[in-house]
Motif scaffolding. Structure first.
Motif, PDB file in Angstrom:
ATOM      1  N   TRP A 241      -4.583  64.541 -28.116  1.00  0.00           N
ATOM      2  CA  TRP A 241      -3.235  64.094 -28.446  1.00  0.00           C
ATOM      3  C   TRP A 241      -2.321  64.190 -27.229  1.00  0.00           C
ATOM      4  O   TRP A 241      -1.595  63.252 -26.910  1.00  0.00           O
ATOM      5  CB  TRP A 241      -2.707  64.889 -29.635  1.00  0.00           C
ATOM      6  N   ASN A 258       3.542  64.799 -36.196  1.00  0.00           N
ATOM      7  CA  ASN A 258       2.434  65.381 -36.943  1.00  0.00           C
ATOM      8  C   ASN A 258       1.219  64.445 -37.032  1.00  0.00           C
ATOM      9  O   ASN A 258       0.872  63.977 -38.122  1.00  0.00           O
ATOM     10  CB  ASN A 258       2.968  65.739 -38.345  1.00  0.00           C
ATOM     11  N   PRO A 259       0.586  64.180 -35.882  1.00  0.00           N
ATOM     12  CA  PRO A 259      -0.557  63.257 -35.927  1.00  0.00           C
ATOM     13  C   PRO A 259      -1.772  63.889 -36.589  1.00  0.00           C
ATOM     14  O   PRO A 259      -1.986  65.094 -36.454  1.00  0.00           O
ATOM     15  CB  PRO A 259      -0.837  62.983 -34.449  1.00  0.00           C
ATOM     16  N   ALA A 260      -2.541  63.079 -37.295  1.00  0.00           N
ATOM     17  CA  ALA A 260      -3.817  63.540 -37.853  1.00  0.00           C
ATOM     18  C   ALA A 260      -4.897  63.054 -36.905  1.00  0.00           C
ATOM     19  O   ALA A 260      -4.979  61.868 -36.607  1.00  0.00           O
ATOM     20  CB  ALA A 260      -4.022  62.937 -39.229  1.00  0.00           C
ATOM     21  N   PHE A 282      -3.986  61.243 -45.300  1.00  0.00           N
ATOM     22  CA  PHE A 282      -3.176  61.581 -44.123  1.00  0.00           C
ATOM     23  C   PHE A 282      -1.700  61.281 -44.358  1.00  0.00           C
ATOM     24  O   PHE A 282      -0.843  62.086 -44.026  1.00  0.00           O
ATOM     25  CB  PHE A 282      -3.683  60.832 -42.885  1.00  0.00           C
ATOM     26  N   SER A 283      -1.389  60.114 -44.920  1.00  0.00           N
ATOM     27  CA  SER A 283       0.038  59.836 -45.118  1.00  0.00           C
ATOM     28  C   SER A 283       0.596  60.691 -46.254  1.00  0.00           C
ATOM     29  O   SER A 283       1.724  61.162 -46.185  1.00  0.00           O
ATOM     30  CB  SER A 283       0.299  58.350 -45.341  1.00  0.00           C
ATOM     31  N   HIS A 287       1.420  63.474 -42.588  1.00  0.00           N
ATOM     32  CA  HIS A 287       1.179  63.052 -41.203  1.00  0.00           C
ATOM     33  C   HIS A 287       1.963  61.766 -40.928  1.00  0.00           C
ATOM     34  O   HIS A 287       2.276  61.000 -41.851  1.00  0.00           O
ATOM     35  CB  HIS A 287      -0.315  62.807 -40.983  1.00  0.00           C
ATOM     36  N   ASP A 288       2.284  61.526 -39.660  1.00  0.00           N
ATOM     37  CA  ASP A 288       3.020  60.301 -39.340  1.00  0.00           C
ATOM     38  C   ASP A 288       2.225  59.350 -38.449  1.00  0.00           C
ATOM     39  O   ASP A 288       2.703  58.287 -38.065  1.00  0.00           O
ATOM     40  CB  ASP A 288       4.395  60.624 -38.727  1.00  0.00           C
ATOM     41  N   ILE A 290      -2.243  58.350 -37.404  1.00  0.00           N
ATOM     42  CA  ILE A 290      -3.677  58.693 -37.506  1.00  0.00           C
ATOM     43  C   ILE A 290      -4.356  58.353 -36.182  1.00  0.00           C
ATOM     44  O   ILE A 290      -4.194  57.242 -35.670  1.00  0.00           O
ATOM     45  CB  ILE A 290      -4.377  57.903 -38.645  1.00  0.00           C
TER      46      ILE A 290
END
Ligand code: TXA
Ligand code: MG
Length: 326
Positions: A241, A258-260, A282-283, A287-288, A290
């Motif tokens: 990331w 907040n990436p997954a 994820f959503s 998370h914002d 992927i």
């Protein structure tokens, strides 16, 4: 929601309404093929354009044959080996098939799904059921009844059939005669690979060339499809990331908190089964963004269906040398 009986399910369909049905791949939004009203409701409920043809679900080869004028030996061998199962066969349509189903094409997609409840329902219905995946057009397909509820709310009744085992849509294959030689073209990759279909045909003593279609010749095979609620970015195998953050944020002109970061399961069967559930999770879990890593070892045929979906679901891809591809 109380579980729907098969009688009630049948009544809904024969009255010209839509019903979500379980299959081994994804849940379908079904309408009776002999109800124009039901067929129209599939398009309006999904907000699906009329140029994208529907496939017809049947519970036997006999019923499939009635819906086509050209059931070839190749169709016969593949259906016998793969049905019920995740293979859709394209064949010249008979006059029993409403033009709404085929978007005016002269061919129809036929599929016998491997789910006991749906097979039982189909056995009680004349003709068959047209059913695309039970999601709003272009969005992620549903693999549980809860996903269907998330897509359409209470407006659509669901025949509860548990979680779908295959997890991505069927392989779509067409059969052509070119210069006196049979050819099978795969328009949408899935559980049944070209190699597998080739093997089945060879075992039956048929000389047939099986290939993946180069371009999305099938109507409805658009560049973007299956898209989750939040951006999905494919990144290089070893990227982290922190190494891609700046590029992604400047490209998307947004910041992400907040990436997954999803590592695909190693087994392609598991990866396919989990794919759509994960994209939804994820959503839902706040998370914002992927991130999915392009894995160079995942180029074997078994991964083709999964990468086909990811390539359509992605917002963008960052390549090894940090170039963007759409
Ligand atoms: O696994 C599946 O196939 C699921 C479940 C519900 O059975 N259904 C599904 O339907 O994925 P749908 O409508 O989302 O995708 C079917 C695709 C269409 O988008 C279209 O590209 C292709 O099949 N198709 C349908 N009829 C065709 C035809 N006559 N010629 C070429 N491609 C066709
Ligand atoms: Mg679909």
């Amino acid at each position: 929601m109380a579980n729907l009986s098969l009688n009630k399910a049948k009544e809904i369909l024969l009255n010209g309404n839509v019903l979500a049905i379980p299959t081994e791949t994804v849940y379908g939004l079904a309408g009776w093929i002999y109800s124009e009203e039901g067929l129209k409701k599939i398009f309006s409920t999904k907000e699906r354009p009329f140029f994208d043809p529907l496939i017809v679900h049947i519970d036997s080869i006999e019923k499939a044959k009635k819906l086509t004028t050209h059931w070839t030996e190749v169709h016969g061998v593949l259906a016998k080996a793969c049905w019920p199962g995740p293979l859709t066969l394209i064949a010249k349509k008979s006059e029993l098939v409403h033009p709404l189903i085929t978007s005016g094409l002269d061919s129809v997609g036929l599929r016998c799904p491997n789910h006991p409840l749906t097979l039982e329902l189909l056995s009680q219905i004349e003709g068959g059921l047209a059913a695309p995946s039970a999601n709003k057009f272009g969005k992620t397909s549903p693999t549980t009844s809860k996903h269907v509820l998330q897509e359409f709310g209470e407006a659509v009744e669901v025949l509860e059939g548990g979680a779908c085992e295959v997890g991505i849509e069927s392989t779509v294959a067409g059969v052509e005669l070119m210069n006196g030689q049979w050819k099978v073209l795969i328009f949408r990759p899935g559980y049944f690979s070209a190699q597998k279909l080739q093997q089945i045909l060879n075992m039956a003593g048929l000389v047939v060339d099986v290939q993946y279609a180069e371009s999305p010749v099938a109507p409805g095979q658009l560049k973007h499809h299956y898209m989750p609620q939040i951006p999905l970015i494919i990144i290089p195998e070893n990227a982290t990331w922190s190494s891609v953050k700046e590029s992604i944020e400047s490209k998307l002109k947004s910041t992400f908190q907040n990436p997954a970061d999803w590592i695909l399961p190693q087994d392609p069967l598991w990866a396919a089964r989990e794919l759509y559930q994960k994209l939804r999770d994820f959503s839902e879990h706040g998370h914002d963004l992927i991130l999915i890593h392009r894995n160079s070892s995942e180029i074997s045929e078994e991964w083709k269906g999964i990468w086909n979906r990811l390539d359509k679901a992605k917002t963008l891809e960052l390549t090894d040398n940090f170039n963007w591809v759409e």
